[in-house]
Enzyme design. Structure first.
Site, PDB file in Angstrom:
ATOM      1  CG  HIS A  12      51.349  60.021  -7.310  1.00 29.94           C
ATOM      2  ND1 HIS A  12      50.908  60.875  -6.328  1.00 29.94           N
ATOM      3  CD2 HIS A  12      51.067  60.627  -8.492  1.00 29.94           C
ATOM      4  CE1 HIS A  12      50.381  61.958  -6.883  1.00 29.94           C
ATOM      5  NE2 HIS A  12      50.449  61.824  -8.197  1.00 29.94           N
TER       6      HIS A  12
ATOM      7  CD  GLU B  41      54.854  46.236 -22.845  1.00 29.41           C
ATOM      8  OE1 GLU B  41      53.956  46.110 -23.684  1.00 29.41           O
ATOM      9  OE2 GLU B  41      54.837  47.091 -21.929  1.00 29.41           O
TER      10      GLU B  41
ATOM     11  CG  HIS C 101      49.983  67.157 -12.410  1.00 36.45           C
ATOM     12  ND1 HIS C 101      48.734  66.593 -12.521  1.00 36.45           N
ATOM     13  CD2 HIS C 101      50.651  66.400 -11.490  1.00 36.45           C
ATOM     14  CE1 HIS C 101      48.642  65.551 -11.717  1.00 36.45           C
ATOM     15  NE2 HIS C 101      49.785  65.417 -11.081  1.00 36.45           N
TER      16      HIS C 101
ATOM     17  CG  HIS D  42      47.068  52.809 -22.289  1.00 37.26           C
ATOM     18  ND1 HIS D  42      46.288  51.928 -22.992  1.00 37.26           N
ATOM     19  CD2 HIS D  42      47.879  52.042 -21.519  1.00 37.26           C
ATOM     20  CE1 HIS D  42      46.605  50.693 -22.674  1.00 37.26           C
ATOM     21  NE2 HIS D  42      47.572  50.733 -21.763  1.00 37.26           N
TER      22      HIS D  42
ATOM     23  CG  HIS E 173      51.146  45.888 -18.450  1.00 33.63           C
ATOM     24  ND1 HIS E 173      50.947  46.714 -19.534  1.00 33.63           N
ATOM     25  CD2 HIS E 173      50.114  46.133 -17.607  1.00 33.63           C
ATOM     26  CE1 HIS E 173      49.855  47.425 -19.348  1.00 33.63           C
ATOM     27  NE2 HIS E 173      49.330  47.096 -18.196  1.00 33.63           N
TER      28      HIS E 173
END
Length: 299
Positions: A275, A57, A209, A121, A60
């Site tokens: 991905h 975290e 999806h 986000h 990032h």
């Protein structure tokens, strides 16, 4: 000065790409609360404790901060020395999207957000990357968007529809991650051993999806076939459509691999990031095609 601007534009695109990939890692590793409910500090410190979640975290956050400073410098130089209006628009859109996603990220830490908001986000990160990529292309031969031949109206419609629809599919994928629904469908291409499973809970989310991703593949395949029909292999529209098809094919394959890797934490994290990276590249090519349609030579 032009070379410095080009270098900063390239760094901005690379930085936004890293932010997007690291954001996907934060979600996959469930590290969003790795620094507790504090921002910009991490557990009350500038340098966090050495735990995996806090490291992911905080890394990032650090990258976002560095890239934001690069964007500010790029923004100033583009408006000061570059005459092209599209370059000014691309850097402005990149900065705006980056600031919005940073603010949303901070709010998500301080106040828990719904999965619908958290999924957005990633969508904003995707848009920020796409705009930064377009800015970097401005300073290359691929950034000469003005055409000498006219684009068919039907092709324009297909390009824009596909790009917008791809964003919706990406959002659904982010929603799958944020609702921790990936395990809703075991196996691929069947879902829990069925062609059409019971559409409820996590299974319904994942299956929706999958169907949306399949339709996206069909849309991009049709886009490529139309590009082959109307344009030469040397045309940028043909080139962009070809790579969009290649990447959406890889996206489908990587999605299957993600499903197969369920149960192996390391493989699941790695394939999930791959991905997300493929999705970003595919969306970037579709956005590039959209920009090409805006520079169509008038008949």
């Amino acid at each position: 000065m032009q070379k410095w601007i080009q270098r900063l534009a390239n760094l901005s695109a690379i930085g936004m790409f890293l932010i997007l990939a690291m954001g996907a890692l934060v979600t996959k590793a469930d590290a969003g609360r790795g620094c507790g409910d504090e921002w910009p500090l991490c557990h009350g410190k500038f340098i966090p404790a050495h735990t995996i979640s806090s490291f992911i975290e905080y890394s990032h956050r650090l990258v976002v901060g560095i890239v934001t400073m690069i964007l500010v410098a790029t923004f100033y130089l583009v408006f000061r020395y570059v005459k092209r209006r599209d370059a000014k628009f691309f850097i402005t859109a990149t900065v705006v999207m980056t600031l919005i996603q940073a603010a949303m990220g901070a709010l998500a830490v301080v106040w828990p957000q719904s999965s619908l908001v958290l999924a957005l986000h990633f969508g904003l990160s995707l848009l920020a990357f796409a705009f930064s990529l377009l800015l970097a292309l401005v300073f290359t031969p691929w950034g000469q968007f003005v055409r000498t031949t006219q684009i068919h109206t039907s092709f324009k419609v297909i390009v824009w529809f596909t790009a917008i629809y791809s964003y919706i599919v990406v959002y659904l994928g982010a929603f799958v991650r944020h609702t921790v629904s990936s395990g809703g469908c075991s196996g691929w291409p069947l879902c829990n051993g069925e062609v059409i499973p019971e559409l409820s809970g996590a299974t319904g989310i994942v299956f929706t999806h999958r169907i949306a991703a399949l339709l996206l593949f069909v849309c991009i395949l049709f886009l490529y076939l139309q590009a082959r029909r109307y344009y030469q292999p040397t045309d940028k529209l043909w080139f962009g459509s070809k790579w969009a098809l290649i990447l959406v094919s890889l996206q489908v394959i990587s999605g299957a691999v993600v499903t197969w890797s369920l149960g192996n934490e390391v493989a699941y994290l790695f394939t999930g990031m791959i991905h997300a990276i493929i999705v970003a590249c595919m969306f970037g090519f579709l956005c590039y095609l959209c920009v090409l349609t805006l520079y169509d030579r008038k008949a």
